[in-house]
Structure formats: structure tokens, C-alpha cells
Design an enzyme around this catalytic site. Sequence first.
Site, mmCIF file in Angstrom:
data_model
loop_
_atom_site.group_PDB
_atom_site.id
_atom_site.type_symbol
_atom_site.label_atom_id
_atom_site.label_comp_id
_atom_site.label_asym_id
_atom_site.label_seq_id
_atom_site.Cartn_x
_atom_site.Cartn_y
_atom_site.Cartn_z
ATOM 1 C CE LYS A 191 0.661 1.186 4.494
ATOM 2 N NZ LYS A 191 0.939 2.511 5.097
ATOM 3 C CB THR A 248 -1.345 4.940 3.085
ATOM 4 O OG1 THR A 248 -1.484 4.126 4.247
ATOM 5 C CG2 THR A 248 0.093 5.379 2.978
#
Length: 333
Positions: A191, A248
Site C-alpha cells: 500500500k 495512506t
Amino acid sequence: MNIGVIGAGSWGTALANVVAANGHSTMLWAYEPELVAGMTATGINHLFLPGIKLHPSLRYTGNLTEAVRGAELVLLVTPTQVMRGLLTSLSSDIGPGTILACASKGIELGTLSTVSQICADVMGEKILEQFVALSGPTFAKEVAQGLPSLIVAGSVNLSAACNVQEVFSNPVFRVYTSTDTIGVELGGAVKNVIAIAAGISDGLGFGHNTRAALITRGLAEIGRMGRAMGAQDATFAGLAGMGDLVLTCTGDLSRNRTVGYKLGQGMTLDAIMSEMLMVAEGVKSAESVNELAARLGVEMPITRKVFEILYCGKPARQAVLELMSRDLKPEYV
């Protein structure tokens, strides 16, 4: 429980503060002597978590042996690229029944190993029964401020995951368990690479449509790699997958998104990194994840373009055009 936390960056400090506030005897190790002295004197990590008063019972040290000797749980929160050397130094001091947890997110360069795989290399396969991976949508600052946050503890040994769950959980910090260690680790590592892509998109001035598409197709890439490594699909629909990815890729506190944003605005990687105090794991992971995808034969076009932008000098707009011009295909393949 006696707990040693290795790594006094923002995330390590925040997690040490959680378990200290939960009543556990906690010692936080920092690499920088001046940081140890400052936290001991003021109870504040002025370097990585300024302005937040830490729990008064939290203790600090610059001695690795002191931090882990006698600990019933050791939590690793250092950059992945230094983990092997750190574990080699620590292995003789970690007791045979000690739970070894890790909140770092990355893939080692060269070996292309996750942290659990590094641990198995250094300490033997049996350590995996004591290893727990921690991941989820958590910014250190918000955790340290006591804002409600959720994570997942993944281990092949459910008992070890449940122990970590009990140690960390409180009314503002909720921990779920999983038996999918590798899935939890991959979600946290990959990610960060997708977050760089999302930041590049924002830096180029693209819209919400583009960011949402990147997040969705990025999740598809994480899932493909996960399946190739034996992870569970459900993990990537949860906190360590979609949850952490959304945070994120969208949050202003994301170091990886910030790197991407500045790249999109035209800054060089060297200039960006020279400005950053804390590590953006996605910069190194872009290289290791891209290489791991090639080794596994997994198609990861977004990851590949981030790698080319970071390490091959490819202009960001050209990378976007190449992504959008790929052969047309069904969504699910």
C-alpha cells in the site's frame, strides 16, 4: 507484561505509549542518544512526535540488550531495510518464549523477504509460532493523541495474536486478530507504493476520479501478489488491506503520499528525501515489490510505473499515459 519496543520513530513511540498507558512495564529503545536523553528528561519525543506528552511510566534506553532482556513481548518498529542486522544482534537476547511482534511495513531489498521471513532466516522457522504482524489504518500522531483507531494482529499462531490483542487493546485502540501473517505484511508493504502513485496523481492536479481508480486498481495488485504468496483474499478487504490503503492514499499525514505529491509537482527524489526526517518505506518497497512481482510473474502495472518514476527517470505524465493506454481487458482477471 514486560515489553521492549525497538524503534522510537513516531509509530514506535505511539505504540510504546499505548502499551505503557495500558499498564505494561514498557521500555522504548532509540538509536539516537540525544533522543533518549530528551525523552527521559521531558517525556516528549521532540524529534518524531513533538508536542505529545508520553505516559509517565514509559522508560527509555539506547542499549538494545537492556530493551529486550527479560521482555515477554518485543515489538519491532524500525525500517525494514535494517531489520536483518537488528535481529542478528538481538537474537541471543530474546527469550525462548518471547512474543516477537512487528509494526514495520516493507519488503527487504535483495532477498525480497517480509519481516516474518527475515525472522525465520535469522532465528529459525519455529520463531513464526511467536511472530505477530501488526498493521492497519493508523497514523502515529492520531494514535498518540488517543483518537479511536483499529489495527489487526496477524500470526500463524492464533494464541500469539490474541496475546498481542489483549496487550494493545483499550477503549480507543481496538485490535482484531488474523491467522494470515503474510497477507497482513503484504498489505502494509504494498500500500505504501500505491500511496506514492496516489500522491503523484494529486501532485499532477488530477481529480478524485483518478485517485479512487488508483486505490481500487492498487488493491487489485495487492490481491494478486497476495494470492501468489498464499495469502487470504479476505485480508485485503480488511484493515490491513483496504483500510490501510485508503488512509495512506488520502491522508495528509502520509509520508508516502507526500513523496508522490512532490514528485508530481516536479521535485526530484533526492530533493524530497533530503527534506524528510522520517522514512517513507514505499520508496524502497517500490524497488523490492517490483522485483518480487517479476519473480512471481504477477502483473502490477501501477507498482511498475512508480518504480520507473523513482528509479528510471520516467516523467510522471508519461507513466500515466502508458497506464491509461494499456490493452483493454475485463476488470476481473
